[in-house]
Design an enzyme around this catalytic site. Structure first.
Site, PDB file in Angstrom:
ATOM      1  N   CYS A   1       2.468  79.766 -51.377  1.00  0.00           N
ATOM      2  CA  CYS A   1       3.226  78.784 -52.042  1.00  0.00           C
ATOM      3  C   CYS A   1       4.483  79.200 -52.855  1.00  0.00           C
ATOM      4  O   CYS A   1       5.112  78.536 -53.053  1.00  0.00           O
ATOM      5  CB  CYS A   1       2.244  77.809 -52.848  1.00  0.00           C
ATOM      6  SG  CYS A   1       0.978  77.181 -52.036  1.00  0.00           S
TER       7      CYS A   1
ATOM      8  N   ASN B   1       1.252  68.864 -50.462  1.00  0.00           N
ATOM      9  CA  ASN B   1       1.630  70.385 -50.480  1.00  0.00           C
ATOM     10  C   ASN B   1       1.974  71.197 -49.290  1.00  0.00           C
ATOM     11  O   ASN B   1       1.228  71.356 -48.224  1.00  0.00           O
ATOM     12  CB  ASN B   1       0.430  71.030 -51.051  1.00  0.00           C
ATOM     13  CG  ASN B   1       0.759  72.644 -51.219  1.00  0.00           C
ATOM     14  OD1 ASN B   1       1.733  73.231 -51.034  1.00  0.00           O
ATOM     15  ND2 ASN B   1      -0.183  73.105 -52.117  1.00  0.00           N
TER      16      ASN B   1
ATOM     17  N   HIS C   1       6.574  73.939 -57.722  1.00  0.00           N
ATOM     18  CA  HIS C   1       5.837  73.817 -56.551  1.00  0.00           C
ATOM     19  C   HIS C   1       4.971  72.628 -56.428  1.00  0.00           C
ATOM     20  O   HIS C   1       4.291  72.312 -57.667  1.00  0.00           O
ATOM     21  CB  HIS C   1       5.071  75.033 -56.167  1.00  0.00           C
ATOM     22  CG  HIS C   1       3.933  74.791 -55.048  1.00  0.00           C
ATOM     23  ND1 HIS C   1       4.497  74.641 -53.973  1.00  0.00           N
ATOM     24  CD2 HIS C   1       2.604  75.208 -55.125  1.00  0.00           C
ATOM     25  CE1 HIS C   1       3.417  74.672 -53.208  1.00  0.00           C
ATOM     26  NE2 HIS C   1       2.318  74.711 -53.784  1.00  0.00           N
TER      27      HIS C   1
HETATM   28  N1  COA Z   1     -12.455  63.227 -52.096  1.00  0.00           N
HETATM   29  C1  COA Z   1     -13.397  62.715 -52.888  1.00  0.00           C
HETATM   30  N2  COA Z   1     -14.030  63.742 -53.565  1.00  0.00           N
HETATM   31  C2  COA Z   1     -13.687  64.961 -53.412  1.00  0.00           C
HETATM   32  C3  COA Z   1     -12.458  65.305 -52.649  1.00  0.00           C
HETATM   33  C4  COA Z   1     -11.954  64.331 -51.963  1.00  0.00           C
HETATM   34  N3  COA Z   1     -10.875  64.546 -51.256  1.00  0.00           N
HETATM   35  N4  COA Z   1     -12.451  66.700 -53.003  1.00  0.00           N
HETATM   36  C5  COA Z   1     -13.328  67.025 -53.808  1.00  0.00           C
HETATM   37  N5  COA Z   1     -14.041  66.130 -54.136  1.00  0.00           N
HETATM   38  C6  COA Z   1     -15.294  66.135 -55.064  1.00  0.00           C
HETATM   39  C7  COA Z   1     -15.866  67.485 -55.173  1.00  0.00           C
HETATM   40  O1  COA Z   1     -16.574  67.544 -54.170  1.00  0.00           O
HETATM   41  C8  COA Z   1     -16.320  67.492 -56.578  1.00  0.00           C
HETATM   42  O2  COA Z   1     -17.822  66.691 -56.260  1.00  0.00           O
HETATM   43  P1  COA Z   1     -18.964  67.058 -57.175  1.00  0.00           P
HETATM   44  O3  COA Z   1     -18.876  66.794 -58.826  1.00  0.00           O
HETATM   45  O4  COA Z   1     -20.124  66.018 -56.686  1.00  0.00           O
HETATM   46  O5  COA Z   1     -19.227  68.532 -56.830  1.00  0.00           O
HETATM   47  C9  COA Z   1     -15.650  66.363 -57.268  1.00  0.00           C
HETATM   48  O6  COA Z   1     -14.894  65.891 -56.436  1.00  0.00           O
HETATM   49  C10 COA Z   1     -14.568  67.119 -58.087  1.00  0.00           C
HETATM   50  O7  COA Z   1     -14.192  68.332 -57.745  1.00  0.00           O
HETATM   51  P2  COA Z   1     -13.167  69.300 -58.184  1.00  0.00           P
HETATM   52  O8  COA Z   1     -12.777  70.412 -57.301  1.00  0.00           O
HETATM   53  O9  COA Z   1     -13.349  69.620 -59.777  1.00  0.00           O
HETATM   54  O10 COA Z   1     -11.950  68.338 -58.277  1.00  0.00           O
HETATM   55  P3  COA Z   1     -10.671  68.525 -58.803  1.00  0.00           P
HETATM   56  O11 COA Z   1     -10.146  67.501 -59.926  1.00  0.00           O
HETATM   57  O12 COA Z   1     -10.152  69.858 -59.344  1.00  0.00           O
HETATM   58  O13 COA Z   1      -9.442  68.358 -57.577  1.00  0.00           O
HETATM   59  C11 COA Z   1      -8.166  69.523 -56.155  1.00  0.00           C
HETATM   60  C12 COA Z   1      -9.592  69.222 -56.589  1.00  0.00           C
HETATM   61  C13 COA Z   1      -8.320  70.489 -54.872  1.00  0.00           C
HETATM   62  C14 COA Z   1      -7.369  68.351 -55.911  1.00  0.00           C
HETATM   63  C15 COA Z   1      -7.677  70.192 -57.326  1.00  0.00           C
HETATM   64  O14 COA Z   1      -8.699  71.205 -57.592  1.00  0.00           O
HETATM   65  C16 COA Z   1      -6.447  71.084 -56.951  1.00  0.00           C
HETATM   66  O15 COA Z   1      -5.403  70.752 -56.645  1.00  0.00           O
HETATM   67  N6  COA Z   1      -6.665  72.527 -56.979  1.00  0.00           N
HETATM   68  C17 COA Z   1      -5.391  73.336 -57.228  1.00  0.00           C
HETATM   69  C18 COA Z   1      -4.360  73.230 -55.841  1.00  0.00           C
HETATM   70  C19 COA Z   1      -3.494  74.340 -55.946  1.00  0.00           C
HETATM   71  O16 COA Z   1      -2.867  74.601 -57.017  1.00  0.00           O
HETATM   72  N7  COA Z   1      -3.196  75.499 -54.904  1.00  0.00           N
HETATM   73  C20 COA Z   1      -2.568  76.283 -55.398  1.00  0.00           C
HETATM   74  C21 COA Z   1      -1.284  76.286 -54.574  1.00  0.00           C
HETATM   75  S1  COA Z   1      -1.767  76.158 -52.664  1.00  0.00           S
END
Ligand code: COA
Length: 334
Positions: free
Chosen positions: A118, A289, A259
């Site tokens: 990224c 993204n 980003h």
């Molecule tokens: N739909 C529904 N639920 C989802 C889901 C989706 N698409 N993706 C994850 N979940 C669930 C998880 O399984 C988890 O369930 P659980 O509590 O039963 O285990 C719950 O939602 C919370 O998961 P979590 O990973 O804590 O969610 P989050 O709020 O952190 O959001 C991302 C997940 C991936 C959107 C977020 O972590 C993110 O943006 N991460 C960083 C991305 C990034 O910066 N990348 C770097 C550059 S590429």
């Protein structure tokens, strides 16, 4: 690292390309345990674009470059160098830079790809700046392009919903005024983050085999929650630090160009810099993204809309796999 060279580099043209094919959040409701509401609320993404299966990353990059050349009123024969940030090259080798040289019909040039996920665009940009500052290169094309749909595990709701395809490009040229163009940058890598965001298969550690395919090792894998926390800290810190180092405040900045990984990471970065959201370029809602594509695509879209003006201070910030992260401070020159 503040610029001590005799020559500065400035951006003199921008361009971008996004595919026509729109995938909205509802699409995922049909194949995964997810919802439009969850995706919108947790990420800020409403839809993304995916390139058709028969076309590679260089297809989008070529279109972005053509816009750059057209906007600047020059031809491929004027280009000295192409640097491409991408994690989805058309193939492992030759480099996408080589393929693009041939595609656009540039002659007697140099170029290469940079792998910084990224942060690919800003790493490529600062590489390009060094070549301009050497005095030996006058027109350097810097490209950020990724076809993330090619490496998405469509069965993984944690990652499949996040990514889209896009390409953006800029032209770098020399600038004699030390107060114009790219003014400062901070770049970092930290391999302790490698375990949280990677694509395992296809390299020399895990060469492609039936097993690597069966184990879905050729796709993006991300520990979302960990990367989220690290990205908020990394991107907010570096964006704040670059202002501090240059005795600037949030009010001095016309645009933060972050980003586009998650709307909540973008908001946290803006808050740390003391910026209101109307000074933040955002297109994650439309494109998701797009990895190395996010920053140049934002700049190009906002420039085309007449929202970027000569004299504006821009801060470009990113965080990605590696980890790789950094910030660039520049003064817009045209
Ligand atoms: N739909 C529904 N639920 C989802 C889901 C989706 N698409 N993706 C994850 N979940 C669930 C998880 O399984 C988890 O369930 P659980 O509590 O039963 O285990 C719950 O939602 C919370 O998961 P979590 O990973 O804590 O969610 P989050 O709020 O952190 O959001 C991302 C997940 C991936 C959107 C977020 O972590 C993110 O943006 N991460 C960083 C991305 C990034 O910066 N990348 C770097 C550059 S590429």
């Amino acid at each position: 690292m503040q610029n001590s060279a005799r020559i500065n580099a400035k951006i003199t043209s921008v361009g971008h390309y996004v595919p026509d094919f729109v995938i909205d959040n509802k699409f995922f409701e049909g194949i995964l345990d997810t919802s439009d509401e969850w995706i919108t609320e947790r990420t800020g993404i409403k839809e993304r674009r995916w390139l058709t299966a028969d076309k590679p990353t260089s297809f989008m990059a070529e279109k972005a470059i053509k816009q750059v050349l057209e906007n600047r009123g020059i031809g491929p024969e004027d280009i000295d160098m192409i640097i491409v940030g991408t994690v989805t090259p058309d193939m492992i080798y030759p480099s996408t830079a080589c393929l693009l040289q041939e595609k656009i019909g540039a002659k007697n040039i140099w170029g290469f790809d940079i792998l910084a996920a990224c942060s690919g665009f800003i790493f490529a940009l600062i590489n390009g700046v060094q070549f301009i500052q050497s005095g030996n290169f006058k027109k350097v094309l810097v490209v950020g392009a990724d076809k993330m749909s090619a490496i998405l595990n469509i069965q993984d709701r944690n990652s499949a919903i996040l990514f889209g395809d896009a390409a953006g490009a800029v032209l770098l040229e020399p600038e004699e005024d030390k107060n114009e163009g790219i003014l400062d940058w901070i770049m970092n890598i930290d391999g302790s983050g490698a375990k949280n965001l990677f694509q395992l298969g296809g390299g020399s550690l895990h060469p492609a085999s039936h097993q690597t395919v069966d184990d879905r090792m050729h796709f993006v894998y991300q520990e979302g929650r960990t990367v989220f926390k690290d990205a908020v800290k990394g991107m907010a810190d570096v964006s704040y630090d670059i202002l501090e180092e240059n005795n600037l405040k949030g009010k001095d900045v016309a645009w933060l160009v972050p980003h586009q990984a998650n709307h909540r990471i973008i908001t946290a970065t803006a808050e740390r810099m003391g910026l209101s959201m109307d000074k933040v370029m955002v297109n994650i809602n439309k494109y998701g993204n797009t990895t190395a594509g996010t920053i140049p695509t934002c700049i190009s879209e906002y420039w085309q809309a007449g929202k970027v003006n000569k004299g504006d201070y821009l801060v470009l910030s990113s965080f990605g796999a590696g980890y790789t992260w950094g910030s660039v401070l520049l003064k817009w020159s045209y």
